[in-house]
Design a protein around this motif. Structure first.
Motif, short mmCIF file in Angstrom:
data_model
loop_
_atom_site.label_atom_id
_atom_site.label_comp_id
_atom_site.label_asym_id
_atom_site.label_seq_id
_atom_site.Cartn_x
_atom_site.Cartn_y
_atom_site.Cartn_z
N THR A 66 -8.18 -28.25 70.87
CA THR A 66 -7.40 -27.14 71.57
C THR A 66 -7.95 -25.74 71.54
O THR A 66 -8.99 -25.41 70.24
N ARG A 68 -8.27 -21.65 72.22
CA ARG A 68 -7.67 -20.80 72.35
C ARG A 68 -8.63 -19.56 72.70
O ARG A 68 -9.41 -19.39 71.93
N ARG A 69 -8.31 -18.81 73.94
CA ARG A 69 -9.26 -17.54 73.88
C ARG A 69 -8.30 -16.59 74.41
O ARG A 69 -7.54 -16.68 75.33
N GLU A 71 -5.53 -14.76 74.81
CA GLU A 71 -3.93 -15.06 74.85
C GLU A 71 -3.72 -16.54 75.55
O GLU A 71 -2.77 -16.81 76.09
N THR A 72 -4.92 -17.24 75.90
CA THR A 72 -4.70 -18.56 76.83
C THR A 72 -5.03 -19.52 75.85
O THR A 72 -5.65 -19.25 74.69
N GLN A 73 -4.29 -20.82 76.09
CA GLN A 73 -4.49 -21.86 75.36
C GLN A 73 -4.67 -23.26 76.28
O GLN A 73 -4.02 -23.23 77.18
N GLU A 74 -5.67 -23.96 75.69
CA GLU A 74 -5.97 -25.33 76.65
C GLU A 74 -5.97 -26.28 75.69
O GLU A 74 -6.67 -26.22 74.57
#
Length: 274
Positions: A66, A68-69, A71-74
């Motif tokens: 997971t 997280r960078r 405000e993004t999440q992948e």
């Protein structure tokens, strides 16, 4: 290796750190009330940790990430093969189970190959080049050790200090391997590695911690504070200490027609892993 035996073994290796202790090193001062451990206690603890580390040398696993960078999440799935000190191969699994990206290092060279785009990134296996691809400024050896449940740096007798235990029932271990310094917190119960920090000089480059994930498994959390990047790593399946063929870590030549990006020439990569 599967079942209860492998679960117990993975729980063991994720609590390992290396050995070593010394006094009078040029560290950033700790809090004034941090007690230094006595030399006999330090020797006993570090000897135990060294024996534990000797039990693990390689790992083959399927990882769920997971990322997280800001405000993004992948979410990603990776197949990893690693071997100490610095051999690593990561394959990103895309739709339909096909490999979409390969990252590999033999400890000297680093490559990333995006198969669909046919982009081939290459360069020396330096922390700066690793950061250009992964966002984490670490050497391949640091990443290998962290995925094995070990601290990023070797802890040597002459370059290590031990403090505690503190009110949180943890020992603080500090060590140097120029130009890097690490701070590690170990449980005073079983000496498992709880969390740590990696510095380049006096600049904090990486925070990490291990957390139970059920059935004896431990999750790895990586944080690059400056870029606001965090990576959560969980082990879907794994094989500890497999015999890994050298071909896995061989650096290939760019495929025909590939767009080649040379990191050593200062070129910016066109993709990012994770």
């Amino acid at each position: 290796m599967t079942g209860r035996q492998s679960l117990r073994l993975l729980g063991l290796i994720t609590g390992m750190v290396l050995s070593g202790c010394a006094y009078g090193l040029d560290f950033i001062p700790e809090e004034k009330d941090s007690p230094r451990s006595s030399w006999p206690v330090t020797q006993e603890i570090l000897r135990s940790l060294q024996e534990r580390e000797a039990a693990v040398t390689s790992l083959q696993a399927v990882l769920d990430l997971t990322v997280r960078r800001r405000e993004t999440q992948e979410y990603r799935q990776e197949v990893v093969a690693i071997e100490r000190p610095d051999l690593i191969r990561l394959e990103s699994i895309g739709w339909g189970g096909f490999t979409s990206l390969v990252v590999a290092s033999d400890g000297r060279r680093l490559i990333a190959h995006a198969l669909l785009e046919n982009i081939f990134i290459e360069g020396s296996a330096t922390p700066d080049n690793v950061a250009a691809i992964t966002g984490l400024r670490v050497a391949p050896a640091h990443l290998v050790r962290l995925l094995l449940g070990l601290p990023p740096l070797s802890v040597r007798m002459e370059k290590t200090e031990l403090y505690g235990p503190d009110d949180d029932h943890a020992y603080l271990l500090r060590g140097q391997e120029s130009p890097f310094t690490q701070r590690l917190w170990l449980s005073d119960d079983d000496l498992s590695l709880l969390r740590g920090e990696l510095y380049d000089g006096t600049s904090l480059r990486l925070r990490f911690r291990y957390s139970p994930a059920g059935h004896g498994l431990r999750m790895l959390f990586l944080e690059e504070p400056f870029k606001q990047l965090t990576v959560e790593v969980s082990y879907r399946s794994y094989n500890v200490n497999p015999d890994l063929p050298r071909e896995l870590f061989r650096i290939p030549q760019p495929a025909q027609g590939a767009r080649v990006v040379n990191l050593d020439a200062g070129l910016a990569p066109l993709l990012r892993f994770p």
